[in-house]
Write a protein that holds these residues in place. Structure first.
Motif, short mmCIF file in Angstrom:
data_model
loop_
_atom_site.label_atom_id
_atom_site.label_comp_id
_atom_site.label_asym_id
_atom_site.label_seq_id
_atom_site.Cartn_x
_atom_site.Cartn_y
_atom_site.Cartn_z
N VAL A 90 -62.03 -95.36 44.91
CA VAL A 90 -62.95 -94.79 45.88
C VAL A 90 -62.32 -93.50 46.41
O VAL A 90 -61.11 -93.41 46.53
N TRP B 151 -70.96 -94.19 39.26
CA TRP B 151 -70.92 -94.22 40.72
C TRP B 151 -72.04 -95.13 41.25
O TRP B 151 -73.17 -95.06 40.74
N ASP B 153 -74.58 -96.63 44.34
CA ASP B 153 -75.29 -96.02 45.47
C ASP B 153 -74.57 -96.29 46.79
O ASP B 153 -74.92 -95.71 47.82
N GLU B 154 -73.58 -97.19 46.75
CA GLU B 154 -72.79 -97.47 47.97
C GLU B 154 -71.60 -96.52 48.07
O GLU B 154 -70.76 -96.65 48.97
N GLY B 155 -71.48 -95.61 47.13
CA GLY B 155 -70.41 -94.61 47.19
C GLY B 155 -69.11 -95.04 46.55
O GLY B 155 -68.05 -94.49 46.83
N GLU B 156 -69.19 -96.02 45.66
CA GLU B 156 -67.97 -96.47 44.99
C GLU B 156 -67.98 -95.98 43.54
O GLU B 156 -68.98 -96.13 42.83
#
Lengths: 173, 215
Positions: A90, B151, B153-156
């Protein structure tokens, strides 16, 4: 040992030589990858990537040198990279890039031992696997293969003698 | 100590091998390890050969594209087209048995507005096979490289591999071990070589699996 002509053709990017190299080293690379990654799907990815990288880098291979350590180095690096990248990244995370997979310390031995057993005749390889991996006695192996116990003993004896010769460099490491 | 003595020890795990038993015991342990006997799936060999065929250079020589005669370009183009046809025929037995590919348009961001391309995505037994065919994305500058990501949609993000394009615009093969339904966006970032494994934030191209909604 790989045929010198095959290795020279591999160095020049010959696709048929890639197949010959895979036939010889696909097992050891997969075994090494399984040892490091512990999961068949990831090990298959690592094996595929290893041979692709080896093919791309073929022009850097010196046919005068042993091929095993060369592709072992690529396979080891590839498996470690996959191990690390499986640790989901991340943007804001701090990952410990120095972390190493738990199976790494015996990866070389797994690669070399697999390369050695793959060079045994099929009937000797079978006895070695049943004995060491399945834990069967000579009598049990004889029953399973439906052959005399004496035959199992002689195959086992020959196979272990061959392994001692093939793995001398591992034993002395 | 004789080979015969060591061979007996390797076979039985017992006997007098003073000072050498540790290495022989290790070899015995490895012979009993499941990993040592694991067999690669048969498809791996096919995938290796298909990937080698796909990555074999098929573009005309640089000279023909950058100033050679028109005839040279035509000949080069015909040669490349013939090579592509040959590759397609050679790969057809592999491709025929595999699930259909999903094509994902890739577009350059404000960092590389001229870049474009397409990602071919195919599920396999071991993950998602992704091929990037990119146009007008310049080679990564020395000291940096490109990195592909899927990627959520939760930004991971999950890395799917790295490349540099310094040897020409060849297709790039990447692999994802996570489901594209959960990670529907495909990004390409520019990464400095001397930094950690996290994404740099310099996103140069983006694409998104069709039918996965807006990001």
């Amino acid at each position: 040992m790989m045929d010198r002509e095959v290795l020279e053709r591999f160095r020049l990017g010959d696709e048929a030589a890639v197949k010959a190299v895979y036939d010889r080293f696909g097992g050891p690379v997969f075994a090494l990858s399984m040892r490091i990654l512990g999961e068949q799907g990831l090990a298959a990815d690592a094996t595929q990537q290893t041979f692709l990288k080896a093919w791309r880098a073929a022009s850097t291979y010196d046919p005068e040198r042993n091929f095993g350590p060369w592709i072992y180095a690529i396979a080891r690096r590839t498996a470690i990279d996959i191990y690390r990248k499986q640790r989901r990244s991340v943007v804001t995370d701090d990952l410990d890039v120095a972390v190493l997979p738990p199976g790494l310390e015996t990866a070389w031995e797994v690669f070399e031992v697999r390369a050695a057993v793959d060079q045994l005749p099929d009937e000797e390889r079978q006895v070695i696997k049943l004995s060491h991996f399945d834990g069967l006695t000579h009598v049990e192996i004889a029953e399973q293969l439906d052959i005399p116990v004496g035959t199992v003993k002689s195959r086992s004896h020959r196979a272990h003698q061959r392994l001692i010769e093939l793995l001398r460099h591992v034993e002395e490491a | 100590m004789s080979d015969e003595t060591r061979s007996r020890y390797l076979e039985s795990g017992s006997g007098e091998v003073s000072g050498e038993s540790e290495r022989l015991d290790l070899i015995r342990d490895v012979l009993g390890d499941e990993a040592t006997w694991a067999e690669p799936p048969r498809r791996v060999a096919d995938e290796v050969m298909a990937a080698v065929a796909l990555q074999r250079p098929t573009t005309p020589p640089v000279e023909a594209r950058s100033g050679g005669s028109r005839w040279a370009m035509v000949v080069g183009g015909i040669g490349a087209a013939a090579a592509v046809v040959t590759l397609v025929l050679a790969s057809v037995s592999v491709i025929r048995s595999q699930p259909a590919e999903t094509l994902v348009p890739m577009a350059g961001t404000e960092l590389e507005p001229g870049a474009s391309g397409e990602a071919s995505v195919r599920p396999t037994g071991s993950g998602w096979w992704i091929r990037l065919d990119l146009e007008d994305l310049p080679p990564a500058p020395e000291g940096s490289y490109y990195e592909g990501w899927v990627w959520s949609d939760e930004g991971e993000g999950v890395s799917i591999g790295t490349f540099h394009l310094r040897d020409g615009p060849e297709p790039v093969i990447m692999w994802s071990g996570v489901a594209m339904s959960e990670y529907p966006s495909i990004w390409v970032t520019l990464e400095p070589e001397d930094e950690g494994p996290e994404a740099s934030g310099e996103v140069v191209m983006k694409g998104r699996m069709p039918d996965s909604g807006d990001a």
